[in-house]
Enzyme design. Structure first.
Site, PDB file in Angstrom:
ATOM      1  N   HIS A 240       0.822  -1.220   0.000  1.00 34.39           N
ATOM      2  CA  HIS A 240       0.000   0.000   0.000  1.00 34.39           C
ATOM      3  C   HIS A 240       0.854   1.267   0.000  1.00 34.39           C
ATOM      4  CE1 HIS A 240      -3.484  -2.447   1.202  1.00 34.39           C
ATOM      5  NE2 HIS A 240      -2.786  -2.940   2.199  1.00 34.39           N
TER       6      HIS A 240
HETATM    7  C1  BDR Z   1      -3.098   0.949   5.277  1.00 33.00           C
HETATM    8  O1  BDR Z   1      -3.330   0.486   6.598  1.00 33.00           O
HETATM    9  C2  BDR Z   1      -2.146   0.026   7.177  1.00 33.00           C
HETATM   10  O2  BDR Z   1      -2.342  -1.204   7.773  1.00 33.00           O
HETATM   11  C3  BDR Z   1      -1.103   0.007   6.094  1.00 33.00           C
HETATM   12  O3  BDR Z   1       0.158   0.367   6.617  1.00 33.00           O
HETATM   13  C4  BDR Z   1      -1.596   1.008   5.094  1.00 33.00           C
HETATM   14  O4  BDR Z   1      -1.144   2.313   5.401  1.00 33.00           O
HETATM   15  C5  BDR Z   1      -3.825   0.045   4.302  1.00 33.00           C
HETATM   16  O5  BDR Z   1      -5.189   0.070   4.556  1.00 33.00           O
END
Ligand code: BDR
Ligand code: CA
Length: 310
Positions: A240
Protein backbone atom coordinates in the site's frame (compact mmCIF):
# COMPACT_ATOMS: atom_id res chain seq x y z
CA UNK A 1 13.47 18.62 -9.62
CA UNK A 2 14.02 17.24 -6.10
CA UNK A 3 10.78 17.15 -4.12
CA UNK A 4 11.02 18.18 -0.47
CA UNK A 5 8.82 15.87 1.55
CA UNK A 6 7.76 14.95 5.06
CA UNK A 7 6.71 11.32 5.52
CA UNK A 8 4.03 10.90 8.19
CA UNK A 9 3.76 7.25 9.08
CA UNK A 10 2.75 4.37 11.40
CA UNK A 11 5.13 1.51 10.52
CA UNK A 12 3.87 -1.14 9.55
CA UNK A 13 5.94 -3.24 7.13
CA UNK A 14 4.54 -1.47 4.06
CA UNK A 15 5.27 1.94 5.65
CA UNK A 16 8.81 0.71 6.27
CA UNK A 17 9.27 -0.24 2.62
CA UNK A 18 7.91 3.18 1.59
CA UNK A 19 10.50 4.89 3.80
CA UNK A 20 13.27 2.75 2.28
CA UNK A 21 12.11 3.59 -1.25
CA UNK A 22 12.24 7.31 -0.43
CA UNK A 23 15.64 7.13 1.25
CA UNK A 24 16.97 5.16 -1.73
CA UNK A 25 16.03 8.02 -4.07
CA UNK A 26 17.94 11.12 -2.85
CA UNK A 27 18.26 12.59 -6.35
CA UNK A 28 14.49 12.76 -6.66
CA UNK A 29 13.32 13.13 -3.07
CA UNK A 30 14.70 15.17 -0.18
CA UNK A 31 13.20 13.71 3.00
CA UNK A 32 13.12 16.66 5.43
CA UNK A 33 11.93 14.53 8.31
CA UNK A 34 9.77 11.57 9.23
CA UNK A 35 6.89 12.00 11.67
CA UNK A 36 5.31 9.09 13.50
CA UNK A 37 1.63 8.77 14.34
CA UNK A 38 -0.39 6.15 16.20
CA UNK A 39 -2.05 3.72 13.82
CA UNK A 40 -1.05 0.17 12.97
CA UNK A 41 0.42 -0.01 16.48
CA UNK A 42 0.60 2.57 19.30
CA UNK A 43 2.91 5.59 19.04
CA UNK A 44 5.81 4.28 21.18
CA UNK A 45 6.18 1.46 18.64
CA UNK A 46 5.63 3.51 15.46
CA UNK A 47 8.26 6.11 16.42
CA UNK A 48 10.65 3.30 17.35
CA UNK A 49 9.97 1.50 14.08
CA UNK A 50 10.71 4.65 12.06
CA UNK A 51 14.14 4.77 13.71
CA UNK A 52 14.68 1.04 13.09
CA UNK A 53 14.07 1.65 9.39
CA UNK A 54 16.26 4.77 9.19
CA UNK A 55 19.14 2.84 10.73
CA UNK A 56 18.57 -0.07 8.34
CA UNK A 57 18.83 2.45 5.48
CA UNK A 58 22.06 3.90 6.92
CA UNK A 59 20.36 7.20 7.80
CA UNK A 60 20.71 7.63 11.60
CA UNK A 61 20.98 11.38 10.90
CA UNK A 62 17.30 11.62 9.85
CA UNK A 63 14.98 13.87 11.90
CA UNK A 64 12.34 11.62 13.45
CA UNK A 65 9.53 13.16 15.51
CA UNK A 66 6.76 11.49 17.48
CA UNK A 67 3.30 12.98 17.04
CA UNK A 68 -0.23 12.29 18.18
CA UNK A 69 -0.83 9.14 20.20
CA UNK A 70 -4.58 8.98 19.57
CA UNK A 71 -7.09 10.13 16.95
CA UNK A 72 -8.62 13.61 17.30
CA UNK A 73 -11.94 12.50 18.79
CA UNK A 74 -11.89 8.72 19.16
CA UNK A 75 -10.03 5.90 20.83
CA UNK A 76 -7.22 4.38 18.79
CA UNK A 77 -7.92 1.32 16.64
CA UNK A 78 -4.79 -0.68 15.76
CA UNK A 79 -3.93 -3.44 13.27
CA UNK A 80 -1.72 -5.98 15.00
CA UNK A 81 -3.76 -8.65 13.22
CA UNK A 82 -2.04 -7.50 10.02
CA UNK A 83 1.38 -6.24 11.13
CA UNK A 84 2.09 -8.26 14.30
CA UNK A 85 2.54 -6.97 17.86
CA UNK A 86 5.60 -4.83 17.09
CA UNK A 87 4.17 -3.49 13.81
CA UNK A 88 7.31 -4.77 12.09
CA UNK A 89 6.97 -8.47 12.84
CA UNK A 90 8.83 -10.92 10.62
CA UNK A 91 12.61 -10.65 10.68
CA UNK A 92 14.43 -9.94 13.95
CA UNK A 93 15.19 -6.20 14.05
CA UNK A 94 17.98 -4.46 15.96
CA UNK A 95 16.84 -1.94 18.61
CA UNK A 96 17.52 1.61 17.34
CA UNK A 97 20.11 3.84 18.95
CA UNK A 98 19.56 7.03 16.94
CA UNK A 99 17.72 9.76 18.84
CA UNK A 100 14.09 10.73 18.67
CA UNK A 101 13.71 14.50 18.16
CA UNK A 102 12.48 16.53 21.13
CA UNK A 103 10.08 18.33 18.81
CA UNK A 104 6.47 17.16 18.52
CA UNK A 105 5.60 16.01 14.99
CA UNK A 106 2.82 18.60 14.67
CA UNK A 107 5.23 21.42 15.54
CA UNK A 108 7.79 20.00 13.10
CA UNK A 109 5.21 19.94 10.28
CA UNK A 110 4.07 23.51 11.03
CA UNK A 111 7.60 24.89 11.36
CA UNK A 112 8.87 23.12 8.23
CA UNK A 113 5.87 24.25 6.16
CA UNK A 114 6.43 27.84 7.29
CA UNK A 115 10.16 27.80 6.59
CA UNK A 116 10.29 25.89 3.31
CA UNK A 117 8.28 26.78 0.27
CA UNK A 118 6.43 24.04 -1.55
CA UNK A 119 6.83 20.97 0.62
CA UNK A 120 4.90 17.79 -0.10
CA UNK A 121 3.32 15.82 2.74
CA UNK A 122 3.24 12.04 2.36
CA UNK A 123 0.87 10.54 4.95
CA UNK A 124 0.98 6.75 5.18
CA UNK A 125 -1.20 6.31 8.27
CA UNK A 126 -4.15 7.96 10.03
CA UNK A 127 -4.21 11.70 9.29
CA UNK A 128 -4.12 12.89 12.91
CA UNK A 129 -0.77 14.73 12.79
CA UNK A 130 -1.54 16.43 9.48
CA UNK A 131 -5.04 17.56 10.47
CA UNK A 132 -3.87 18.78 13.86
CA UNK A 133 -1.19 20.88 12.15
CA UNK A 134 -3.78 22.33 9.75
CA UNK A 135 -6.13 23.15 12.62
CA UNK A 136 -3.43 24.77 14.69
CA UNK A 137 -1.83 26.75 11.83
CA UNK A 138 -4.36 27.01 8.98
CA UNK A 139 -2.11 29.39 7.03
CA UNK A 140 0.32 26.55 6.23
CA UNK A 141 -2.24 25.19 3.73
CA UNK A 142 -1.01 27.84 1.27
CA UNK A 143 2.61 26.78 1.74
CA UNK A 144 2.07 23.07 1.09
CA UNK A 145 2.52 22.06 -2.52
CA UNK A 146 0.65 18.78 -2.36
CA UNK A 147 -0.51 16.00 -0.05
CA UNK A 148 -0.04 12.52 -1.51
CA UNK A 149 -1.62 9.97 0.81
CA UNK A 150 -2.40 6.29 1.08
CA UNK A 151 -5.95 5.87 2.25
CA UNK A 152 -9.53 5.23 1.32
CA UNK A 153 -11.17 3.05 -1.26
CA UNK A 154 -14.07 3.24 -3.61
CA UNK A 155 -14.74 0.20 -5.77
CA UNK A 156 -12.67 -1.96 -3.38
CA UNK A 157 -14.62 -0.55 -0.39
CA UNK A 158 -13.16 -1.57 3.00
CA UNK A 159 -10.43 -3.54 4.75
CA UNK A 160 -11.16 -2.67 8.41
CA UNK A 161 -14.96 -2.47 8.11
CA UNK A 162 -17.08 -3.43 5.11
CA UNK A 163 -17.15 0.25 4.14
CA UNK A 164 -13.86 1.77 5.25
CA UNK A 165 -10.13 1.58 4.69
CA UNK A 166 -7.95 1.50 7.83
CA UNK A 167 -6.10 4.85 7.65
CA UNK A 168 -9.28 6.86 7.09
CA UNK A 169 -11.39 4.81 9.51
CA UNK A 170 -8.98 5.27 12.44
CA UNK A 171 -9.33 9.06 12.36
CA UNK A 172 -12.22 10.08 10.09
CA UNK A 173 -12.43 13.59 11.56
CA UNK A 174 -8.78 14.17 10.69
CA UNK A 175 -9.31 12.79 7.19
CA UNK A 176 -12.31 15.10 6.77
CA UNK A 177 -10.14 18.12 7.63
CA UNK A 178 -7.51 17.07 5.08
CA UNK A 179 -10.03 16.37 2.30
CA UNK A 180 -11.65 19.78 2.89
CA UNK A 181 -8.35 21.66 3.21
CA UNK A 182 -8.19 22.90 -0.38
CA UNK A 183 -4.62 21.62 -0.65
CA UNK A 184 -3.81 19.73 -3.85
CA UNK A 185 -4.54 16.13 -2.92
CA UNK A 186 -3.55 12.84 -4.51
CA UNK A 187 -5.05 9.67 -3.08
CA UNK A 188 -3.69 6.14 -3.43
CA UNK A 189 -6.69 4.04 -2.32
CA UNK A 190 -7.08 0.28 -1.98
CA UNK A 191 -8.36 0.27 -5.57
CA UNK A 192 -4.76 0.88 -6.61
CA UNK A 193 -2.75 -0.67 -3.78
CA UNK A 194 -4.53 -4.03 -3.92
CA UNK A 195 -3.03 -4.40 -7.42
CA UNK A 196 0.55 -3.98 -6.15
CA UNK A 197 1.12 -7.50 -4.87
CA UNK A 198 4.46 -8.84 -3.71
CA UNK A 199 4.12 -12.22 -5.44
CA UNK A 200 6.64 -14.99 -4.74
CA UNK A 201 8.44 -14.12 -7.98
CA UNK A 202 8.67 -10.40 -7.19
CA UNK A 203 9.84 -11.08 -3.64
CA UNK A 204 12.48 -13.47 -4.99
CA UNK A 205 13.74 -10.70 -7.30
CA UNK A 206 14.08 -8.36 -4.31
CA UNK A 207 15.83 -11.03 -2.23
CA UNK A 208 18.22 -11.70 -5.13
CA UNK A 209 19.64 -8.17 -4.68
CA UNK A 210 21.37 -9.56 -1.58
CA UNK A 211 22.31 -7.73 1.62
CA UNK A 212 20.38 -6.86 4.80
CA UNK A 213 17.94 -4.34 3.29
CA UNK A 214 16.75 -6.66 0.53
CA UNK A 215 16.55 -9.65 2.88
CA UNK A 216 14.56 -7.64 5.43
CA UNK A 217 12.11 -6.32 2.83
CA UNK A 218 11.55 -9.85 1.49
CA UNK A 219 10.98 -11.19 5.02
CA UNK A 220 8.55 -8.35 5.84
CA UNK A 221 6.41 -9.01 2.78
CA UNK A 222 6.41 -12.73 3.54
CA UNK A 223 5.19 -11.97 7.07
CA UNK A 224 2.40 -9.54 6.33
CA UNK A 225 1.06 -11.20 3.18
CA UNK A 226 -0.73 -13.79 5.33
CA UNK A 227 -3.57 -11.35 6.17
CA UNK A 228 -4.39 -10.61 2.54
CA UNK A 229 -3.79 -14.10 1.19
CA UNK A 230 -6.18 -15.51 3.82
CA UNK A 231 -8.82 -12.80 3.48
CA UNK A 232 -8.79 -11.97 -0.22
CA UNK A 233 -6.91 -14.89 -1.74
CA UNK A 234 -4.32 -12.34 -2.91
CA UNK A 235 -1.16 -13.58 -4.63
CA UNK A 236 1.02 -11.73 -2.09
CA UNK A 237 1.24 -8.74 0.24
CA UNK A 238 -0.20 -5.47 -1.12
CA UNK A 239 2.45 -2.77 -0.89
CA UNK A 240 0.00 0.00 0.00
CA UNK A 241 2.24 2.75 1.33
CA UNK A 242 5.15 2.45 -1.13
CA UNK A 243 2.63 3.51 -3.81
CA UNK A 244 2.82 7.06 -2.39
CA UNK A 245 6.57 7.25 -2.93
CA UNK A 246 6.37 5.46 -6.30
CA UNK A 247 3.79 8.06 -7.36
CA UNK A 248 6.28 10.82 -6.51
CA UNK A 249 9.04 9.07 -8.44
CA UNK A 250 7.09 7.90 -11.47
CA UNK A 251 3.55 9.31 -11.63
CA UNK A 252 3.10 7.81 -15.09
CA UNK A 253 2.81 4.38 -13.47
CA UNK A 254 -0.56 5.46 -12.06
CA UNK A 255 -3.85 6.53 -13.57
CA UNK A 256 -6.96 8.00 -12.03
CA UNK A 257 -9.25 10.96 -12.17
CA UNK A 258 -9.90 14.24 -10.45
CA UNK A 259 -13.13 13.95 -8.50
CA UNK A 260 -14.96 14.97 -5.34
CA UNK A 261 -14.06 12.81 -2.37
CA UNK A 262 -15.76 13.17 1.00
CA UNK A 263 -15.30 11.25 4.24
CA UNK A 264 -18.20 9.83 6.24
CA UNK A 265 -17.83 11.01 9.85
CA UNK A 266 -21.17 10.22 11.48
CA UNK A 267 -22.82 7.03 10.27
CA UNK A 268 -21.95 4.08 12.54
CA UNK A 269 -22.39 1.75 9.57
CA UNK A 270 -20.16 3.50 7.06
CA UNK A 271 -17.85 5.53 9.33
CA UNK A 272 -14.62 6.44 7.52
CA UNK A 273 -15.92 5.59 4.06
CA UNK A 274 -14.40 7.68 1.28
CA UNK A 275 -17.26 8.56 -1.01
CA UNK A 276 -15.63 9.31 -4.35
CA UNK A 277 -17.74 10.91 -7.06
CA UNK A 278 -15.81 8.93 -9.68
CA UNK A 279 -18.54 9.37 -12.31
CA UNK A 280 -18.94 13.12 -11.66
CA UNK A 281 -22.57 12.67 -10.71
CA UNK A 282 -22.53 15.86 -8.65
CA UNK A 283 -21.10 19.34 -9.20
CA UNK A 284 -19.19 19.17 -5.92
CA UNK A 285 -15.65 20.50 -6.17
CA UNK A 286 -13.14 17.97 -7.54
CA UNK A 287 -10.87 18.08 -4.52
CA UNK A 288 -8.70 15.00 -5.09
CA UNK A 289 -6.90 13.03 -7.77
CA UNK A 290 -8.12 9.51 -6.99
CA UNK A 291 -5.85 6.83 -8.43
CA UNK A 292 -7.68 3.83 -9.79
CA UNK A 293 -5.00 1.83 -11.53
CA UNK A 294 -1.28 1.13 -11.58
CA UNK A 295 1.33 -0.57 -13.73
CA UNK A 296 2.29 -3.14 -11.07
CA UNK A 297 5.23 -4.58 -13.02
CA UNK A 298 6.59 -1.07 -13.49
CA UNK A 299 6.16 -0.44 -9.77
CA UNK A 300 8.15 -3.55 -8.82
CA UNK A 301 10.87 -2.78 -11.38
CA UNK A 302 11.24 0.66 -9.76
CA UNK A 303 11.19 -0.70 -6.20
CA UNK A 304 13.73 -3.43 -6.94
CA UNK A 305 16.06 -1.08 -8.78
CA UNK A 306 15.94 1.50 -5.94
CA UNK A 307 16.34 -0.98 -3.07
CA UNK A 308 19.51 -2.22 -4.76
CA UNK A 309 20.99 1.23 -4.14
CA UNK A 310 20.77 0.94 -0.34
C1 BDR B 1 -3.10 0.95 5.28
O1 BDR B 1 -3.33 0.49 6.60
C2 BDR B 1 -2.15 0.03 7.18
O2 BDR B 1 -2.34 -1.20 7.77
C3 BDR B 1 -1.10 0.01 6.09
O3 BDR B 1 0.16 0.37 6.62
C4 BDR B 1 -1.60 1.01 5.09
O4 BDR B 1 -1.14 2.31 5.40
C5 BDR B 1 -3.82 0.04 4.30
O5 BDR B 1 -5.19 0.07 4.56
CA1 CA C 1 0.59 2.74 7.04
Amino acid sequence: MTRKIIIDTDPGQDDAIAILLALASPNDIDVLGITAVAGNVPLPLTQRNVRVVCELAGRPDMTVCAGCDAPMQRPLVTAEHVHGTTGLDGPEMIAPTMPLSDQHAVDFIIETAREQDGITLCPLGPLTNIATALERAPEIADKIDEIILMGGAYFEVGNITPAAEFNIYVDPEAADIVFRSGIKLTVLPLDTTHKVLATAERTAAIRAIGGPVAETVAAWTEFFERFDTEKYGSAGAPLHDPCVIAYLLKPDLFSGRQCNVQVEVSSPLTLGMTVADWWHITDHPRNAFFCGDVDANGFFDLLTERLARL
